[in-house]
Design a protein around this motif. Structure first.
Motif, mmCIF file in Angstrom:
data_model
loop_
_atom_site.group_PDB
_atom_site.id
_atom_site.type_symbol
_atom_site.label_atom_id
_atom_site.label_comp_id
_atom_site.label_asym_id
_atom_site.label_seq_id
_atom_site.Cartn_x
_atom_site.Cartn_y
_atom_site.Cartn_z
ATOM 1 N N SER A 74 -3.140 11.635 1.275
ATOM 2 C CA SER A 74 -4.306 11.325 2.123
ATOM 3 C C SER A 74 -5.525 10.958 1.271
ATOM 4 N N GLU A 75 -5.711 11.627 0.144
ATOM 5 C CA GLU A 75 -6.826 11.266 -0.743
ATOM 6 C C GLU A 75 -6.652 9.841 -1.284
ATOM 7 N N CYS A 76 -5.452 9.518 -1.682
ATOM 8 C CA CYS A 76 -5.190 8.179 -2.217
ATOM 9 C C CYS A 76 -5.290 7.116 -1.126
ATOM 10 N N THR A 77 -4.890 7.475 0.087
ATOM 11 C CA THR A 77 -5.040 6.539 1.204
ATOM 12 C C THR A 77 -6.509 6.240 1.440
ATOM 13 N N MET A 78 -7.343 7.246 1.356
ATOM 14 C CA MET A 78 -8.789 7.038 1.522
ATOM 15 C C MET A 78 -9.350 6.170 0.392
ATOM 16 N N LEU A 79 -8.862 6.379 -0.825
ATOM 17 C CA LEU A 79 -9.314 5.556 -1.948
ATOM 18 C C LEU A 79 -8.953 4.090 -1.737
ATOM 19 N N MET A 80 -7.826 3.841 -1.090
ATOM 20 C CA MET A 80 -7.359 2.471 -0.890
ATOM 21 C C MET A 80 -8.059 1.752 0.254
ATOM 22 N N ALA A 81 -8.754 2.475 1.106
ATOM 23 C CA ALA A 81 -9.386 1.858 2.276
ATOM 24 C C ALA A 81 -10.346 0.728 1.891
ATOM 25 N N TYR A 102 0.827 -1.207 0.000
ATOM 26 C CA TYR A 102 0.000 0.000 0.000
ATOM 27 C C TYR A 102 0.863 1.260 0.000
ATOM 28 N N ALA A 103 1.964 1.240 0.734
ATOM 29 C CA ALA A 103 2.834 2.421 0.763
ATOM 30 C C ALA A 103 3.311 2.760 -0.648
ATOM 31 N N PHE A 104 3.792 1.763 -1.373
ATOM 32 C CA PHE A 104 4.226 2.004 -2.749
ATOM 33 C C PHE A 104 3.044 2.376 -3.643
ATOM 34 N N GLY A 105 1.948 1.649 -3.501
ATOM 35 C CA GLY A 105 0.781 1.890 -4.349
ATOM 36 C C GLY A 105 0.169 3.265 -4.159
ATOM 37 N N VAL A 120 1.657 6.016 -3.039
ATOM 38 C CA VAL A 120 2.549 7.037 -3.604
ATOM 39 C C VAL A 120 2.417 7.049 -5.131
ATOM 40 N N GLY A 121 2.396 5.872 -5.743
ATOM 41 C CA GLY A 121 2.239 5.794 -7.197
ATOM 42 C C GLY A 121 0.924 6.376 -7.676
ATOM 43 N N MET A 122 -0.151 6.078 -6.960
ATOM 44 C CA MET A 122 -1.455 6.651 -7.318
ATOM 45 C C MET A 122 -1.433 8.168 -7.191
ATOM 46 N N SER A 123 -0.817 8.651 -6.127
ATOM 47 C CA SER A 123 -0.755 10.097 -5.903
ATOM 48 C C SER A 123 -0.065 10.799 -7.066
ATOM 49 N N VAL A 124 1.053 10.227 -7.501
ATOM 50 C CA VAL A 124 1.803 10.810 -8.618
ATOM 51 C C VAL A 124 0.987 10.712 -9.909
ATOM 52 N N SER A 125 0.425 9.545 -10.168
ATOM 53 C CA SER A 125 -0.295 9.297 -11.420
ATOM 54 C C SER A 125 -1.599 10.083 -11.529
ATOM 55 N N LEU A 126 -2.325 10.143 -10.418
ATOM 56 C CA LEU A 126 -3.641 10.779 -10.449
ATOM 57 C C LEU A 126 -3.622 12.247 -10.040
ATOM 58 N N GLY A 127 -2.484 12.732 -9.541
ATOM 59 C CA GLY A 127 -2.403 14.120 -9.105
ATOM 60 C C GLY A 127 -3.229 14.395 -7.864
ATOM 61 N N LYS A 128 -3.392 13.395 -7.027
ATOM 62 C CA LYS A 128 -4.141 13.550 -5.775
ATOM 63 C C LYS A 128 -3.157 13.522 -4.610
ATOM 64 N N SER A 129 -3.615 13.983 -3.463
ATOM 65 C CA SER A 129 -2.755 13.979 -2.279
ATOM 66 C C SER A 129 -2.609 12.547 -1.746
#
Length: 183
Positions: free
Chosen positions: A142-149, A126-129, A131-140
């Protein structure tokens, strides 16, 4: 040596086969797949080094274009999308899972495999994922962490299944485990 190579190839094939289980892609581009359990199993069954190598072999096959990821995806483009962080984290997740299973002082091998799978296949991945989502999607972050919940319960279930499978294999065929010298 030949046994090591065969086990590494076998687990790369297992991870690929788990990609055949139909995926469910969520609105933000990250699919729910069974391949994460293959990553957990590679580390828990083979140990840190060979688990890492099996996942690297799998990723090499994906990179050269074989459609081995869930949904028949492959090629270099997948390393630039929302799932790129997860792909980068796959071998590290297998390594951490295997390292824990090899070194934990817990007597029950299934519990070692479960905890190792949670640490490697959930926390590290999840830590890698994220960060990768944040970079790819341009989201923070914390936003990506919420998406992964939404994935946490399913990934904890995969870790539990990993623990049960490893415990059953350890009981039936302990030499099948790549790290039994440390068990």
């Amino acid at each position: 040596m030949e046994r090591n190579v065969a086990q590494i190839a076998l687990f790369a094939a297992l991870i690929a086969a788990l990609g055949l289980v139909p995926k469910i892609t969520l609105a933000f581009g990250v699919p729910i797949t069974a391949q994460g359990m293959g990553i957990m199993l590679a580390g828990a069954m083979l140990g840190a080094k060979r688990g890492f190598l099996s996942v690297m072999l799998f990723l090499l096959l994906v990179a050269i274009g074989l459609p081995l990821l869930a949904g028949g995806r492959g090629g270099l483009a997948v390393f630039a999308g929302p799932t790129a962080g997860f792909l980068v984290g796959f071998p590290i997740a297998a390594f951490v899972t295997g390292w824990f299973v090899e070194h934990a002082r817990l007597r029950h091998v299934g519990l070692r495999a479960f905890i190792g799978a949670v640490l490697g296949g959930v926390v590290v991945l999840y830590a890698f994922g994220i960060v990768g989502m944040s970079v790819s999607l341009g989201k923070s972050i914390s936003e990506c962490t919420m998406l992964m919940a939404i994935f946490i319960p399913g990934d904890l279930l995969k870790a539990a299944i990993t623990g049960m499978l490893v415990a059953a294999i350890a009981k039936a065929r302990p030499r099948a485990l790549g790290w039994t010298a440390n068990a």
